[in-house]
Design a protein around this motif. Structure first.
Motif, short mmCIF file in Angstrom:
data_model
loop_
_atom_site.label_atom_id
_atom_site.label_comp_id
_atom_site.label_asym_id
_atom_site.label_seq_id
_atom_site.Cartn_x
_atom_site.Cartn_y
_atom_site.Cartn_z
N SER A 1 -3.74 -6.73 -11.68
CA SER A 1 -2.72 -7.36 -12.52
C SER A 1 -2.86 -8.89 -12.50
O SER A 1 -3.34 -9.46 -11.52
N ASN A 2 -2.40 -9.50 -13.57
CA ASN A 2 -2.35 -10.96 -13.64
C ASN A 2 -0.96 -11.50 -13.33
O ASN A 2 -0.73 -12.71 -13.45
N LEU A 3 -0.05 -10.64 -12.93
CA LEU A 3 1.29 -11.10 -12.58
C LEU A 3 1.23 -11.96 -11.32
O LEU A 3 0.52 -11.64 -10.37
N VAL B 1 -0.61 -3.98 -9.05
CA VAL B 1 0.66 -3.33 -9.35
C VAL B 1 0.37 -1.89 -9.75
O VAL B 1 -0.38 -1.64 -10.69
N ASP B 2 0.96 -0.94 -9.01
CA ASP B 2 0.77 0.47 -9.31
C ASP B 2 1.98 1.23 -8.78
O ASP B 2 2.13 1.38 -7.56
N GLU B 3 2.84 1.70 -9.67
CA GLU B 3 4.06 2.37 -9.23
C GLU B 3 3.79 3.71 -8.54
O GLU B 3 4.67 4.25 -7.88
N ASP B 4 2.60 4.23 -8.67
CA ASP B 4 2.24 5.46 -7.96
C ASP B 4 1.80 5.18 -6.53
O ASP B 4 1.61 6.10 -5.74
N LYS C 1 5.62 3.66 -0.15
CA LYS C 1 4.50 3.31 -1.01
C LYS C 1 4.52 1.81 -1.28
O LYS C 1 5.58 1.25 -1.63
N VAL C 2 3.38 1.16 -1.12
CA VAL C 2 3.25 -0.23 -1.56
C VAL C 2 2.88 -0.20 -3.04
O VAL C 2 1.81 0.30 -3.41
N VAL C 3 3.76 -0.72 -3.88
CA VAL C 3 3.56 -0.62 -5.33
C VAL C 3 3.11 -1.95 -5.94
O VAL C 3 2.76 -2.01 -7.12
#
Length: 349
Positions: A80-82, A52-55, A39-41
């Motif tokens: 995300s703003n990261l 960013v999405d841990e799922d 998975k690309v998180v």
């Protein structure tokens, strides 16, 4: 039992998008063969926003957003703003992929991205040659201390197995010399001038066809070739050098008359990368050289590349990559990911 592998991608340019497409195409096969759900998180970009999405990020939507909007949809789940270093330092992932643009004179910020991942005991894959050209030993040793994997197959010849070849099939062979033609821009320019075209016209045509960057100085002056030479010598010969340590001469002073004169003598001019051992020290050189038209190197055309590895036990081994496209770059990153899956014992044989 299926295991999960979370990937954070830093950079989502042509290579990143091509990798994402390849991963989508091969996801089922990876799951079937390796019992591993990749998975690309996280995806970080400098100008298109971050996700960013841990799922797991929907890669098809991410590609579509960049194509149609030129940035990620701010309304989409996971926007995300990261920035890239924050993702490297904070997000929950197993493997970081360094796919940001090359900074040829520093290797940064890619070096810091990889350090951040390794310091967290994560694995690292880079398609960016800067970290290997400027900080290979430091990063290699850090990875060993952290019991992390660190791979970089794509940094010299796209998906062509150079480092994997030496790692996995040339056990206990000592590399004593390296030669190659590793810069497609200079290859193209020299060929087209040999056909009678004016230098300025060749540059315009190359830019239109995508062979030549908007500012081709790094290629023409031999810096890209020097960086690739440093990468090869650092990894294969333990040189611990940087691109500025490579004796470098580009093709900027090569004239049509020189090319014609070489041709009349049965020779052709190519930009050659070379590394060898002199007085116990590894030295590198990049320079235009005349080679015989009967030499295998004279047949390296356009975007093709070649490298010859000389070892004590197997003597000369020559690898040719024929006209690579962005899919081959993507496969280099993909093959490193498969190595992580195998050697990280995510699967049991």
């Amino acid at each position: 039992m299926t295991k999960e592998l979370k990937v954070a991608m830093l950079g989502f340019g042509s290579a990143g998008k091509a990798f994402a497409k390849l991963l989508m195409d091969k996801h089922g096969e990876i799951l079937d063969k390796y019992k591993c759900d990749v998975k690309v998180v996280a995806i970080a970009t400098n100008s298109k926003g971050s996700m960013v999405d841990e799922d797991g990020i929907d890669l098809e939507l991410a590609i579509s957003d960049v194509k149609n909007l030129n940035h990620f949809d701010k309304k989409r789940k996971g926007y995300s703003n990261l920035n890239s270093i924050e993702i490297a330092e904070k997000v929950n992932y197993d493997v970081i992929m360094e796919l940001t643009p090359l900074k040829i004179f520093t290797g940064q910020p890619a070096i810091d991205h990889i350090k951040a991942a390794l310091n967290r005991k994560k694995h690292a894959i880079t398609a960016n040659k800067g970290p290997i050209a400027w900080a290979y030993e430091e990063l290699r040793d850090l990875a060993k201390r952290q019991n992390s994997l660190f791979y970089y197959e794509t940094t010299v010849m796209d998906g062509t197995p150079v480092f994997n070849l030496v790692d996995e099939t040339l056990d206990l062979c000592k590399v004593t010399e390296v030669n190659g033609i590793l810069n497609s821009t200079t290859n193209f320019i020299l060929e087209e001038i040999a056909k009678g075209k004016a230098y300025d016209d060749v540059i315009v045509e190359g830019k239109e066809r995508g062979f030549i960057e908007a500012d081709p100085a790094m290629d023409i002056e031999g810096w890209d070739a020097a960086a690739k030479t440093a990468v090869l010598l650092n990894v294969l010969m333990g040189a611990n050098i940087t691109p500025v340590d490579i004796e470098r001469k580009g093709i900027e002073d090569i004239t049509a008359e020189q090319i014609e004169y070489a041709n009349k003598r049965g020779n052709i001019i190519k930009l050659i990368c070379h590394g060898s051992i002199k007085n116990g020290k590894v030295i590198g050189k990049v320079e235009p050289k005349e080679i015989s038209q009967d030499d295998i190197y004279s047949n390296i055309k356009g975007t093709s590349s070649i490298v010859t590895i000389t070892t004590d036990l197997m003597r000369d081994l020559t690898i040719v990559e024929h006209d690579p496209e962005i899919e081959q770059t993507a496969y280099g990153v993909f093959s490193d990911l498969l190595r992580v899956i195998r050697f990280n014992k995510i699967i049991e044989y």
